[in-house]
Scaffold this motif. Structure first.
Motif, mmCIF file in Angstrom:
data_model
loop_
_atom_site.group_PDB
_atom_site.id
_atom_site.type_symbol
_atom_site.label_atom_id
_atom_site.label_comp_id
_atom_site.label_asym_id
_atom_site.label_seq_id
_atom_site.Cartn_x
_atom_site.Cartn_y
_atom_site.Cartn_z
ATOM 1 N N LYS A 221 0.122 14.464 -6.072
ATOM 2 C CA LYS A 221 1.324 14.880 -5.342
ATOM 3 C C LYS A 221 1.337 14.323 -3.921
ATOM 4 O O LYS A 221 2.399 13.976 -3.396
ATOM 5 C CB LYS A 221 1.455 16.396 -5.364
ATOM 6 N N GLU B 130 8.568 18.602 -6.720
ATOM 7 C CA GLU B 130 9.217 17.346 -6.355
ATOM 8 C C GLU B 130 10.505 17.629 -5.566
ATOM 9 O O GLU B 130 10.844 16.927 -4.611
ATOM 10 C CB GLU B 130 9.513 16.505 -7.603
ATOM 11 N N THR C 188 3.094 14.469 -12.954
ATOM 12 C CA THR C 188 3.375 13.065 -12.637
ATOM 13 C C THR C 188 2.735 12.170 -13.698
ATOM 14 O O THR C 188 1.800 12.576 -14.370
ATOM 15 C CB THR C 188 2.822 12.671 -11.255
#
Ligand SMILES: Cc1ncc(COP(=O)(O)O)c(C=O)c1O
Lengths: 449, 490
Positions: free
Chosen positions: A363, A435, B29
């Motif tokens: 991240k 996000e 991700t």
């Protein structure tokens, strides 16, 4: 007025005074000279009812912007991480939190075993041989490590070399601790966000008791411990690493690189930020320093029937036995928070800790890429765990004000500790940031430059 | 339910593939860590943390908790530690989100509520101790001691007196006192206790001089006795140019009754985890705020909290400050509990706390006096010491009696401290205990005294009813096993 914590009845009082042989409680205080007896009533707020006080404190609490309600990009030593619900359920077991130091081992096996497990987990994460039962926090632990290193040389070596990648408050605490003992703290600057090892080579000498590196360091970079170690041990100084223990879920542990002392803070493991404390320092050493480690140690042993049990051990190091010759003055430590950290590490387990640590890396990487794409300046390009620096080219104070208006808690203003860093914001991204939050953050920053 | 025998370590409950966390799909991700970090930065061997399910985890710690004894379990007269009741309300306050989840580096305007609590706590503690200003930074009593001594050192140096390198400490002092003096760079010197159980004034006069930096004292002292010559002692030290340090571990005896500031002390620490109910946590966290008189204010650790028209702010421009002693602003979570307690009790309640703590201690002392040696036969304060000399002559040590108390369901008193009392037992009942509890405990002690005479083995072999029998401390120290996987075997 009646007080729910005071069970004394008029009848009890009468009987007890009779049995002592007094007429008035004041007689018990007759040895206090008249001139220093306190007359009248102390000038503090009057007693409050449970309900009123709860309400008042709720109001005060709600006046603080908290990191669970607002997305936070603030780290710099104190982090917003996942806290499993089980942690507080264990901490609320009053057999733990209403006990004190486990002096009476036979009725303290729960606490002693939990600490033994804590010590074991810290050794696993750091890859060190011995860990103690906790210190006040990571940075006082670091200061004690420096003092330990100097005392290893019988206080002959006076110099502590410290990378500027150390937390700025680490420097402050270290300077206070070493001041009383006549030790000298010298700084090794950073080069591109990492400790300048060439500079270290020039500064280190036979008067150097220890070298301190932070891993990952304060600006987020992952230091090269291997190269540092070679320089440090060549000069027979002790190698001290201050390390975020969560990062060790993914990073090669300092023990792999020959660190002599590894310290840090377990706040990352289930301990709320709480305005900066209480958190939980850990302190781990190689076997040869086992008898010098400060604080309490729990050891395994047997009872007379051969059953396994746990006790406080190697206590001759400690203040209550050795008094002015003790390696440290620490007495009460952070036991309950060590328990919180143990529960969290157990909940995460060997796989979960890697997942969580990796999520931080990924991240942080993602946000960095987003910042770059938005045209923001990343100050140095180094591999990081969960923090990096953006140059906002304007006072971070003002940037944070704008973020605040957007309901975002901004990053750490590096100019607070170093005025040459005006405009530099240390940004933190933990596994909890989404996000969406990152996009909102970047968009707000983008609008400012 | 007594859980006998061994309890598996959490590592021994581990099975590959079990998880106890709720991280979920946090790692959404597409990237791999290996593509972000250089390979040699990544750890190869996984840390051997346990793999357990959530229920296994909860059962593990629940069963550990049943093998532990806290104030909520029963009477805990551990002298010098003030094991009073830990109010449940305090725990709820500490968990309010605006207190639990605030970051120390949030701008001041985001945390005014927290700063307000800290400010009012400082004010209250200054009033309670009779000092002019208080810092909340120190983490515990020992750190408070060291902080205070560093300030005294800075004070002397600012006055051009570098030669003051001695700190006078009574022989009955807690171990942290000489240890703190040493880590602050002083040489501790010991002053004797006289036959009254108080500091030997003549000896103190001999020791005080131009090299005296400070006298460290608890009052009431560690024998539970009030140092009635304190005014004179303060004069001796002040005339010699030294300063008086008050170890506040025993403050539970004097709240609203006599203030250290009025006694002549210049620097004071309090143990909020003792006197002011911050729970003891199985050994911590604590909090050790330090109060000072006016002349020492410039040396307080920085930053210092101030109240201005703009609200509460931190002042870091303190050129004479000793610096920072702890990161951030101290153990806020514990300070918050102490504040809640002080607000619950008020001045009236706090005075009663001390009156009843002292009444309870004297009552228990008088009940036990016929059966054990009482080294100092006078009113005690919140605690008192007994000696097990009489029982020792019959072959039973104080340690044995302490272990026997475990069989009766009590936490024993502090033993072998202070070190100047032979076979010492130091008892502090606290004000939160009922007379019934004190009577039951006294009956158990008397029963043990009888056992010592009639059946000493049962005491010498104690405890009999605990989850483990007496543990081999010598083995633990001789062949240290300090983590899972080590072994006591050669
Ligand atoms: C008399 C006395 N002084 C100092 C201390 C040290 O306090 P802490 O454990 O909070 O560091 C204690 C605590 O055990 C004590 O009893």
């Amino acid at each position: 007025m009646d007080f729910r914590y005071l069970p004394m009845t008029p009848e009890d009082k009468k009987e007890m005074m009779e049995s002592i042989g007094i007429q008035e409680i004041e007689e018990l205080f007759s040895d206090i000279p008249e001139s220093i007896q306190f007359k009248g009533e102390m000038n503090i707020a009057p007693p409050a009812s449970e309900h009123d006080l709860m309400k008042e404190l709720q109001t005060l609490s709600s006046r603080n912007m908290n990191v669970k309600d607002y997305p936070s990009f603030l780290g710099a030593g104190v982090y917003d991480h996942y806290i499993p619900s089980v942690v507080d359920h264990v901490l609320r077991r009053s057999e733990f939190y209403t006990a004190y130091t486990p002096y009476q081992a036979e009725i303290s096996q729960g606490e002693l075993q939990a600490i033994f497990e804590f010590q074991s987990m810290i050794c696993e994460l750091t890859n060190m041989e011995v860990a103690n039962s906790s210190m006040y926090d990571g940075l006082t632990a670091l200061a004690e490590a420096a003092v330990l290193a100097a005392s290893e040389s019988r206080m002959k070596k006076k110099k502590i070399l410290v990378s500027e990648g150390l937390h700025p408050e680490g420097f402050e605490v270290l300077e206070t601790y070493t001041d009383g003992l006549g030790l000298v703290v010298e700084r090794i600057p950073l080069q591109e966000g990492k400790t300048d090892l060439e500079h270290l080579k020039q500064e280190i000498d036979d008067d150097t008791a220890a070298v301190i590196l932070q891993y990952p360091n304060f600006v987020g970079s992952i230091e090269d411990l291997k190269e540092a170690e070679a320089i440090i041990h060549e000069h027979k100084a002790l190698f001290i690493v201050s390390s975020n223990p969560l990062a060790l879920g993914i990073l090669a542990p300092p023990g792999n690189f020959g660190a002599d002392i590894v310290v840090g803070d377990c706040q990352v493991f289930g301990i709320p930020a709480q305005m900066g404390g209480p958190h939980c320092g850990y302190f781990a050493v190689s076997k040869k320093l086992m008898r010098k480690i400060p604080g309490r140690l729990v050891g395994q042993t047997r009872d007379k029937e051969g059953t396994r049990g746990f006790v406080l051990t190697l206590q001759t190091r400690e203040q209550h036995i050795r008094r002015d010759k003790a390696t440290s003055n620490i007495c009460s430590n952070q036991a309950l928070n060590a328990l919180a950290a143990s529960v969290t590490m157990s909940a995460l387990g060997k796989k979960g800790i890697r997942t969580m640590a990796s999520a931080n890396v990924k991240k942080a990487h993602l946000l960095k890429e987003k910042c770059k794409k938005a045209g923001l300046t990343i100050v140095h390009e180094q591999p990081v765990f969960n923090e990096f620096v953006i140059d906002m080219k304007q006072p971070v104070r003002e940037v944070n004000q704008k973020l605040y208006q957007q309901g975002i808690i901004g990053g750490y203003d590096l100019a607070m500790s170093d005025h040459t860093k005006e405009g530099h914001m240390l940004v933190c991204v933990t596994e909890l940031r989404t996000e969406e939050e990152m996009d909102h953050f970047v968009k707000t920053l983008e609008g400012l430059v | 339910m007594i859980q006998n025998k061994e309890q598996p370590l959490i590592f021994e409950r581990s099975r590959p593939g079990r998880v106890g966390h709720g991280l979920g799909d946090i790692d959404h991700t597409n990237e791999k860590v290996e593509d972000i970090l250089p390979a040699d930065y990544i750890r190869e061997e996984e840390p051997e943390l346990p793999e357990v399910s959530e229920l296994q985890l909860i059962r593990h710690y629940t069963s550990l908790s049943t093998r532990n004894y806290g104030v909520d379990s029963g009477f805990y007269p551990l002298g010098s530690c003030t094991m009073k009741y830990n109010p449940k309300m305090n725990e709820d306050v500490a968990r309010m989100p605006g207190f639990a989840h605030v970051h120390p580096y949030q701008p001041e305007e985001q945390v005014q509520g927290a700063l307000e609590v800290m400010y009012h706590l400082q004010q209250s503690l200054a009033e309670i101790t009779g000092m002019d200003e208080v810092t909340l930074q120190p983490a515990a009593g020992a750190q408070g001691e060291w902080t205070g001594l560093m300030m005294i050192r800075a004070f002397h140096e600012a006055n051009g007196e570098k030669g003051r390198d001695k700190v006078i400490v009574p022989d009955s002092a807690h171990g942290t006192n000489p240890a703190s003096a040493a880590v602050a760079g002083f040489t501790p010197v010991t002053v004797k206790t006289d036959e009254r159980g108080l500091v030997d004034l003549d000896h103190l006069r001999e020791l005080a001089g131009s090299d005296t930096a400070a006298l460290m004292l608890t009052n009431p002292n560690t024998l539970g006795l009030f140092e009635e010559d304190i005014v004179e002692m303060a004069a001796i030290i002040h005339e010699a140019g030294g300063r008086l340090y008050y170890d506040g571990a025993n403050s539970n005896a004097i709240l609203g009754i006599s203030r250290p500031g009025d006694m002549g002390f210049d620097v004071v620490h309090l143990n909020l985890h003792k006197t002011f109910t911050g729970p003891h946590g199985g050994g911590g966290p604590g909090s050790g705020p330090v109060g000072v008189k006016k002349e020492l204010i410039p040396f307080l650790p920085k930053p210092v909290l101030q109240k201005t028209e703009k609200g509460f702010t931190w002042d870091s421009e303190r050129p004479q400050s000793i610096g920072r002693v702890k990161p951030y602003y101290g153990n806020f979570g514990i300070n918050l509990r102490a504040y809640t307690y002080i607000r619950t009790m008020g001045a009236e309640g706090l005075r009663k706390v001390s009156e009843y703590a002292v009444l309870n201690a004297n009552y228990l002392m008088r009940r036990l006096e016929p059966y054990f040696d009482l080294p100092y036969n006078r009113h005690c304060k919140h605690e008192f010491v007994l000696s097990g000399k009489r029982q020792k002559k019959l072959g039973v040590k104080t340690l044995d009696m302490a272990k026997r108390l475990l069989d009766y369901g009590y936490h024993p008193p502090t033993i072998y401290f202070p070190i100047n009392i032979e076979e010492c037992m130091m008892m502090e009942p606290t004000e939160t205990e009922t007379k019934e509890t004190l009577d039951e405990f006294a009956d158990a002690m008397i029963q043990i005294a009888q056992e010592v005479e009639e059946n000493p083995e049962i005491v010498q072999e104690a405890p009999h009813h605990t989850v483990v029998k007496r543990l081999d401390e010598a083995l633990a120290a001789r062949k240290p096993v300090l983590k899972y996987g080590d072994s006591n075997q050669d």
